[in-house]
Design a protein around this motif. Structure first.
Motif, PDB file in Angstrom:
ATOM      1  N   THR A 109       0.843  -1.196   0.000  1.00  0.00           N
ATOM      2  CA  THR A 109       0.000   0.000   0.000  1.00  0.00           C
ATOM      3  C   THR A 109       0.882   1.252   0.000  1.00  0.00           C
ATOM      4  OG1 THR A 109      -0.106   0.033   2.427  1.00  0.00           O
ATOM      5  CG2 THR A 109      -1.855  -1.157   1.249  1.00  0.00           C
ATOM      6  N   ASN A 110       0.340   2.346  -0.524  1.00  0.00           N
ATOM      7  CA  ASN A 110       1.089   3.609  -0.606  1.00  0.00           C
ATOM      8  C   ASN A 110       2.501   3.369  -1.148  1.00  0.00           C
ATOM      9  OD1 ASN A 110      -1.088   5.049   0.563  1.00  0.00           O
ATOM     10  ND2 ASN A 110      -0.382   4.441   2.598  1.00  0.00           N
ATOM     11  N   VAL A 111       2.564   2.614  -2.224  1.00  0.00           N
ATOM     12  CA  VAL A 111       3.850   2.111  -2.729  1.00  0.00           C
ATOM     13  C   VAL A 111       4.850   3.229  -3.004  1.00  0.00           C
ATOM     14  CG1 VAL A 111       4.966   0.895  -4.632  1.00  0.00           C
ATOM     15  CG2 VAL A 111       2.830   0.028  -3.674  1.00  0.00           C
ATOM     16  N   TRP A 112       4.449   4.249  -3.764  1.00  0.00           N
ATOM     17  CA  TRP A 112       5.400   5.282  -4.170  1.00  0.00           C
ATOM     18  C   TRP A 112       5.797   6.171  -2.998  1.00  0.00           C
ATOM     19  CZ3 TRP A 112       7.481   3.488  -8.128  1.00  0.00           C
ATOM     20  CH2 TRP A 112       6.745   2.817  -9.101  1.00  0.00           C
ATOM     21  N   LEU A 113       4.881   6.389  -2.084  1.00  0.00           N
ATOM     22  CA  LEU A 113       5.232   7.135  -0.873  1.00  0.00           C
ATOM     23  C   LEU A 113       6.242   6.356  -0.055  1.00  0.00           C
ATOM     24  CD1 LEU A 113       4.876   9.395   1.220  1.00  0.00           C
ATOM     25  CD2 LEU A 113       2.905   8.129   2.128  1.00  0.00           C
ATOM     26  N   CYS A 114       6.029   5.058   0.088  1.00  0.00           N
ATOM     27  CA  CYS A 114       6.959   4.219   0.855  1.00  0.00           C
ATOM     28  C   CYS A 114       8.344   4.197   0.202  1.00  0.00           C
ATOM     29  CB  CYS A 114       6.415   2.800   0.972  1.00  0.00           C
ATOM     30  SG  CYS A 114       4.965   2.634   2.039  1.00  0.00           S
ATOM     31  N   ILE A 115       8.366   4.108  -1.114  1.00  0.00           N
ATOM     32  CA  ILE A 115       9.645   4.102  -1.829  1.00  0.00           C
ATOM     33  C   ILE A 115      10.376   5.424  -1.629  1.00  0.00           C
ATOM     34  CG2 ILE A 115      10.660   4.145  -4.145  1.00  0.00           C
ATOM     35  CD1 ILE A 115       8.659   1.989  -4.941  1.00  0.00           C
ATOM     36  N   ALA A 116       9.631   6.534  -1.718  1.00  0.00           N
ATOM     37  CA  ALA A 116      10.242   7.854  -1.545  1.00  0.00           C
ATOM     38  C   ALA A 116      10.732   8.057  -0.117  1.00  0.00           C
ATOM     39  CB  ALA A 116       9.238   8.947  -1.919  1.00  0.00           C
ATOM     40  N   ASN A 117       9.910   7.717   0.868  1.00  0.00           N
ATOM     41  CA  ASN A 117      10.312   7.867   2.270  1.00  0.00           C
ATOM     42  C   ASN A 117      11.505   6.983   2.601  1.00  0.00           C
ATOM     43  OD1 ASN A 117       8.551   9.840   3.156  1.00  0.00           O
ATOM     44  ND2 ASN A 117       6.976   8.405   3.810  1.00  0.00           N
ATOM     45  N   ASN A 118      11.515   5.772   2.052  1.00  0.00           N
ATOM     46  CA  ASN A 118      12.629   4.860   2.286  1.00  0.00           C
ATOM     47  C   ASN A 118      13.924   5.420   1.711  1.00  0.00           C
ATOM     48  OD1 ASN A 118      13.853   2.179   2.933  1.00  0.00           O
ATOM     49  ND2 ASN A 118      13.971   2.028   0.713  1.00  0.00           N
ATOM     50  N   ALA A 119      13.829   5.981   0.511  1.00  0.00           N
ATOM     51  CA  ALA A 119      15.028   6.511  -0.143  1.00  0.00           C
ATOM     52  C   ALA A 119      15.576   7.731   0.580  1.00  0.00           C
ATOM     53  CB  ALA A 119      14.709   6.864  -1.604  1.00  0.00           C
ATOM     54  N   ILE A 120      14.692   8.674   0.941  1.00  0.00           N
ATOM     55  CA  ILE A 120      15.173   9.902   1.572  1.00  0.00           C
ATOM     56  C   ILE A 120      15.678   9.641   2.985  1.00  0.00           C
ATOM     57  CG2 ILE A 120      13.002  10.670   2.644  1.00  0.00           C
ATOM     58  CD1 ILE A 120      13.673  13.491   1.594  1.00  0.00           C
ATOM     59  N   THR A 121      15.221   8.548   3.585  1.00  0.00           N
ATOM     60  CA  THR A 121      15.669   8.197   4.943  1.00  0.00           C
ATOM     61  C   THR A 121      16.945   7.376   4.925  1.00  0.00           C
ATOM     62  OG1 THR A 121      13.374   8.205   5.730  1.00  0.00           O
ATOM     63  CG2 THR A 121      15.005   7.065   7.102  1.00  0.00           C
ATOM     64  N   ASN A 122      17.018   6.384   4.038  1.00  0.00           N
ATOM     65  CA  ASN A 122      18.107   5.411   4.073  1.00  0.00           C
ATOM     66  C   ASN A 122      19.171   5.592   2.996  1.00  0.00           C
ATOM     67  OD1 ASN A 122      16.951   3.869   6.289  1.00  0.00           O
ATOM     68  ND2 ASN A 122      15.427   3.148   4.816  1.00  0.00           N
ATOM     69  N   TYR A 123      18.844   6.270   1.905  1.00  0.00           N
ATOM     70  CA  TYR A 123      19.818   6.442   0.825  1.00  0.00           C
ATOM     71  C   TYR A 123      20.072   7.925   0.581  1.00  0.00           C
ATOM     72  CZ  TYR A 123      17.383   1.993   0.153  1.00  0.00           C
ATOM     73  OH  TYR A 123      16.758   0.791   0.356  1.00  0.00           O
ATOM     74  N   ARG A 124      20.179   8.678   1.643  1.00  0.00           N
ATOM     75  CA  ARG A 124      20.273  10.133   1.539  1.00  0.00           C
ATOM     76  C   ARG A 124      21.508  10.581   0.782  1.00  0.00           C
ATOM     77  NH1 ARG A 124      18.418  13.527   6.673  1.00  0.00           N
ATOM     78  NH2 ARG A 124      16.604  12.241   6.182  1.00  0.00           N
ATOM     79  N   ASP A 125      22.576   9.794   0.843  1.00  0.00           N
ATOM     80  CA  ASP A 125      23.797  10.166   0.125  1.00  0.00           C
ATOM     81  C   ASP A 125      23.558  10.275  -1.377  1.00  0.00           C
ATOM     82  OD1 ASP A 125      25.207  10.270   2.455  1.00  0.00           O
ATOM     83  OD2 ASP A 125      26.161   8.318   2.221  1.00  0.00           O
ATOM     84  N   TYR A 126      22.532   9.595  -1.865  1.00  0.00           N
ATOM     85  CA  TYR A 126      22.248   9.580  -3.297  1.00  0.00           C
ATOM     86  C   TYR A 126      20.863  10.157  -3.592  1.00  0.00           C
ATOM     87  CZ  TYR A 126      25.765   6.128  -2.177  1.00  0.00           C
ATOM     88  OH  TYR A 126      26.864   5.503  -1.655  1.00  0.00           O
ATOM     89  N   TRP A 127      20.346  10.929  -2.642  1.00  0.00           N
ATOM     90  CA  TRP A 127      18.974  11.406  -2.763  1.00  0.00           C
ATOM     91  C   TRP A 127      18.762  12.314  -3.969  1.00  0.00           C
ATOM     92  CZ3 TRP A 127      14.174  10.660  -2.137  1.00  0.00           C
ATOM     93  CH2 TRP A 127      13.272  11.705  -2.305  1.00  0.00           C
ATOM     94  N   ILE A 128      19.753  13.094  -4.373  1.00  0.00           N
ATOM     95  CA  ILE A 128      19.539  14.023  -5.483  1.00  0.00           C
ATOM     96  C   ILE A 128      19.101  13.281  -6.750  1.00  0.00           C
ATOM     97  CG2 ILE A 128      21.073  15.817  -4.611  1.00  0.00           C
ATOM     98  CD1 ILE A 128      23.227  14.818  -6.507  1.00  0.00           C
ATOM     99  N   PHE A 129      19.563  12.046  -6.929  1.00  0.00           N
ATOM    100  CA  PHE A 129      19.154  11.262  -8.090  1.00  0.00           C
ATOM    101  C   PHE A 129      17.760  10.673  -7.892  1.00  0.00           C
ATOM    102  CE2 PHE A 129      23.671  11.478  -8.875  1.00  0.00           C
ATOM    103  CZ  PHE A 129      23.755  11.551 -10.261  1.00  0.00           C
TER     104      PHE A 129
END
Length: 365
Positions: free
Chosen positions: A114-134
């Motif tokens: 559920t809320n797939v794209w929100l979860c993907i975005a929140n996961n990325a900005i939280t856990n992959y912040r070093d590469y967030w600009i991409f």
């Protein structure tokens, strides 16, 4: 090349039948696979089936994905980056999964229900912040940015992060890999930690025109000429002025102003004028924020931000490049640029009875 083909043909037999044997003491499959890929080999369906049959799913996902992307690096003339791609940290690999998911509009790399794209975005900005600009650029490219940014849980995280810190990377090769793999993404240049760069290099990396800058240029022209905003039908609002305010209400304010600062024409002045009464306090807050203030300072000092009308609008809004005390610390004012900025400061303080435009017109900005 014939010798390479022979080597690949022979060693592929080992690749298919032995290297994934858990009891094998031979080299890791990575070493052979990377060797193939560095010489232009394209992974086949049979290869993918072999990896899937011999490996756990998480390993299969990594090897199959990176093998496919490696050919892009080979075609771009950078086979030297293939080993770096395979040996990068887990967060880098998963940021690639994020980008791949967004650009392909499929969540196959993730198990969210559920809320797939929100979860993907929140996961990325939280856990992959070093590469967030991409990841952020991919969100915007695939058309999901506005939808995600409106959600409070994501917006709170996004607005709290230090945007300037996102541009400081430790590994330049990782940045080069992502730029080569995803040239369609609009991302800023980065700084390498510990590397000294000139003021002009810093400014050039910060102030780069984007699609949003081009949009502002079109809107500014439409406002100036009192014409319809052609080509901006996807932006809410009947007139160009209404479309400017619509963008201000939709986009992150720092993104809005940075795109505006990249314009070196009267359009930036016109757009800012539209906000003076509508969002004066908000504009001031952003101009003084830790996100924009140091960037604007670099742009002014390097001459990248140089449209006079736009600068006058900034000062009318209450922004100052240097305080009078800072200029006293500087002591000698030796350059024309320093003199211009000094005059602007004096003018803002109303401490000199001068005509700023007359003084500024004596110099070439």
């Amino acid at each position: 090349m014939i010798i390479i083909d022979i080597i690949i043909s022979v060693t592929k037999i080992v690749f298919h039948f032995d290297l994934f044997n858990k009891n094998s003491r031979k080299s890791s499959p990575h070493s052979f696979l990377v060797l193939f890929l560095q010489h232009g080999y394209q992974i086949t369906r049979k290869d993918r089936e072999t990896i899937r049959d011999k490996c756990e799913y998480v390993v299969y996902k990594k090897l199959a994905t990176l093998s496919r992307l490696s050919f892009t690096l080979y075609e771009q003339g950078r086979p030297d980056l293939i080993a770096e791609l395979f040996n990068s940290v887990d967060s880098f690999i998963k940021s690639i999964y994020t980008i791949e998911s967004l650009l392909s509009n499929t969540s196959v790399y993730f198990e969210y229900k559920t809320n797939v794209w929100l979860c993907i975005a929140n996961n990325a900005i939280t856990n992959y912040r070093d590469y967030w600009i991409f990841c952020e650029a991919a969100l915007k490219k695939c058309g999901k940015w506005e939808e995600i940014y409106k959600i409070s849980s994501f917006k709170a995280i996004y607005n709290a992060i230090d945007k300037d810190a996102l541009l400081e990377w430790e590994n330049q090769k990782q940045y080069e890999i992502l730029r080569l793999l995803y040239p369609q993404l609009e991302v800023p240049d980065i700084r390498i930690k510990g590397k000294t760069v000139s003021l002009l290099e810093q400014a050039d990396s910060i102030f780069k025109k984007s699609e949003l800058s081009d949009t502002f240029s079109s809107l500014g022209y439409a406002i100036r000429k009192q014409r319809p905003a052609w080509g901006c039908n996807d932006i809410e609002g009947r007139t160009a002025e209404e479309k400017v305010l619509s963008l201000w209400n939709t986009l992150p304010h720092d993104t809005f102003l940075m795109a505006l600062l990249c314009l070196n024409s009267g359009d930036s002045h016109i757009i800012l004028e539209q906000l003076k009464e509508y969002a004066r306090t908000d504009v001031l807050d952003i101009l003084y924020s830790s996100e924009i203030h140091p960037k604007l300072q670099i742009g002014l000092e390097a001459g990248t931000v140089g449209n006079l009308d736009f600068l006058f609008s900034l000062w009318e809004l209450g922004y100052r490049y240097h305080t009078h005390q800072e200029w006293q610390v500087h002591g000698n004012i030796t350059s024309t640029k320093q003199m211009k900025l000094y005059c602007l400061d004096k003018f803002y303080d109303m401490s000199l009875d001068i005509d700023l435009k007359e003084i500024m017109n004596k110099f070439v900005w």
